[in-house]
Write an enzyme that holds these catalytic residues in place. Structure first.
Site, PDB file in Angstrom:
ATOM      1  N   THR A 186      41.508  47.346  38.919  1.00 33.69           N
ATOM      2  CA  THR A 186      40.899  46.200  38.235  1.00 33.69           C
ATOM      3  C   THR A 186      39.472  45.954  38.714  1.00 33.69           C
ATOM      4  O   THR A 186      39.210  46.057  39.909  1.00 33.69           O
ATOM      5  CB  THR A 186      41.740  44.954  38.577  1.00 33.69           C
ATOM      6  OG1 THR A 186      43.017  45.132  38.006  1.00 33.69           O
ATOM      7  CG2 THR A 186      41.099  43.680  38.067  1.00 33.69           C
ATOM      8  N   THR A 237      42.490  42.061  43.410  1.00 30.61           N
ATOM      9  CA  THR A 237      42.976  43.295  42.792  1.00 30.61           C
ATOM     10  C   THR A 237      44.271  43.680  43.499  1.00 30.61           C
ATOM     11  O   THR A 237      44.534  43.237  44.609  1.00 30.61           O
ATOM     12  CB  THR A 237      41.913  44.419  42.895  1.00 30.61           C
ATOM     13  OG1 THR A 237      42.421  45.603  42.273  1.00 30.61           O
ATOM     14  CG2 THR A 237      41.561  44.738  44.326  1.00 30.61           C
ATOM     15  N   GLY A 238      45.064  44.487  42.833  1.00 33.36           N
ATOM     16  CA  GLY A 238      46.320  44.898  43.449  1.00 33.36           C
ATOM     17  C   GLY A 238      47.512  44.380  42.663  1.00 33.36           C
ATOM     18  O   GLY A 238      47.391  44.084  41.474  1.00 33.36           O
TER      19      GLY A 238
HETATM   20  C1  SD4 Z   1      47.559  43.661  37.686  1.00 34.79           C
HETATM   21  N1  SD4 Z   1      45.996  43.102  39.409  1.00 34.79           N
HETATM   22  O1  SD4 Z   1      47.725  43.828  36.480  1.00 34.79           O
HETATM   23  C2  SD4 Z   1      46.211  43.933  38.261  1.00 34.79           C
HETATM   24  C3  SD4 Z   1      46.104  45.397  38.485  1.00 34.79           C
HETATM   25  C4  SD4 Z   1      45.435  45.811  39.692  1.00 34.79           C
HETATM   26  O2  SD4 Z   1      45.617  47.172  41.497  1.00 34.79           O
HETATM   27  O3  SD4 Z   1      44.456  45.258  40.143  1.00 34.79           O
HETATM   28  N2  SD4 Z   1      46.024  46.789  40.310  1.00 34.79           N
HETATM   29  O4  SD4 Z   1      48.471  43.304  38.429  1.00 34.79           O
END
Ligand code: SD4
Length: 328
Positions: A186, A237-238
């Site tokens: 993200t 993010t995450g």
């Molecule tokens: C999500 N936070 O859809 C986003 C994706 C992301 O590391 O950042 N993944 O959960």
């Protein structure tokens, strides 16, 4: 007017004033510097470098943080090589690319879209939701309908590369959305402009091969992004599920309000998430969370759960990629 009536009126006014004051955000701890570092912009992951450079075209010309964050993240949305944001993003388990995004300005105006299909720049649709509707979030078909009404072009977002990966995934169809902790994910961007105003944007295709209809933290104000123009801004993010559970970005900003530096605030929030992960019996090794934060003085910070998260910071001297420190 009798003295007694005057007294009652005055006391009513005084208590209304006290009530109003007690409703205003408390700034205990946060100190505003006389010489803030501005402008400054930071964003998540390696692609933050190119996004920052785009944002700087606006920030470096005395432009607004809001315009900078929108234009900055659009660069990543447009790039089909970036497989976790916008055009070319990985699809859900049904093969559909569904995008999530949100934006927040210095006046606490907010806009968001979730599960938006066929539109390459969800961040600009989120901004249109903010500026042209009485609402703050549109999802799915309604978000698409609104985008088309606003003149956004419909297109197929599933590139041959992403489709190939999805078909490969279908062979096992293991539904265990592990956030990729490599350098692509993200994009969250937060900026302080020369006028001293903060804004932020966050955009993603979400977890690869997620269930259709699943929404992560990225389009949720307070989870994936939060801006308080008196204090600072944060984005995440995450694993969205973990960030939503803790209202992660709001938590980081509130920590800064209490006097923590952006770095300390990110560390506190990751520790809180880690605590909840353990409490819930989930496997901490399979989960990644990263936060970045910026305060009104232009100070920055970042922290993540496990190694592998980096972020880019652009000020009037440099645009650099930094490896965030991790808890595990
Ligand atoms: C999500 N936070 O859809 C986003 C994706 C992301 O590391 O950042 N993944 O959960």
């Amino acid at each position: 007017m009798s003295t007694r009536r005057k007294f009652l009126q005055l006391s009513a006014l005084a208590s209304a004033g006290t009530l109003l004051a007690s409703c205003l955000p408390q700034k205990s701890g946060f100190q505003i510097s006389k010489n803030p570092r501005k402008p400054v912009v930071l964003s998540t992951w390696r692609f933050g470098l190119e996004a920052n450079a785009e944002a700087w075209k606006i920030l470096g010309n005395n432009g607004k943080a809001l315009d900078a964050v929108e234009q900055g993240v659009r660069i990543v949305e447009d790039n089909p090589e970036e497989r976790s944001v916008g055009y070319g993003g990985r699809p859900d388990r049904d093969g559909k690319v569904t995008l999530d995004a949100c934006i927040m300005d210095e006046n606490a105006n907010i806009g968001a879209v979730a599960s938006l299909e066929n539109i390459k720049n969800p961040i600009s649709v989120a901004r249109a939701v903010m500026e042209k509707t009485p609402h703050v979030m549109l999802v799915g078909d309604g978000a698409l309908q609104f985008a088309l009404e606003q003149g956004f072009q419909s297109m197929n977002l599933l590139t041959p590369e992403s489709e190939k990966e999805w078909r490969e995934w279908l062979k096992t169809s293991t539904y265990s959305p592990v956030a990729n902790i490599e350098n692509h994910d993200t994009i969250g961007m937060i900026a302080l402009d020369v006028h001293g105003n903060l804004s932020g944007a966050c955009t993603t295709s979400g977890m690869a091969f997620k269930m259709h209809g699943r929404v992560g933290d990225s389009p949720i104000i307070g989870a994936g992004l939060f801006v308080d123009n008196e204090i600072g801004a944060a984005t995440a993010t995450g694993h969205g599920e973990e960030v939503i559970r803790t209202c992660g970005s709001y938590l980081v900003v509130e920590m800064m309000r209490q006097g923590r530096s952006p770095q300390e605030a990110c560390e506190e929030a990751v520790k809180r998430i880690h605590h909840f992960i353990r409490k819930g019996g989930r496997n901490e090794k399979e989960i990644q969370i990263g936060f970045i934060a910026l305060n009104k003085n232009g100070e920055t910070g970042a922290f993540c759960l496990q190694k592998g998260f980096n972020y880019a910071v652009h000020d009037d001297k440099n645009n650099v990629l930094i490896d965030a420190k991790s808890l595990l």
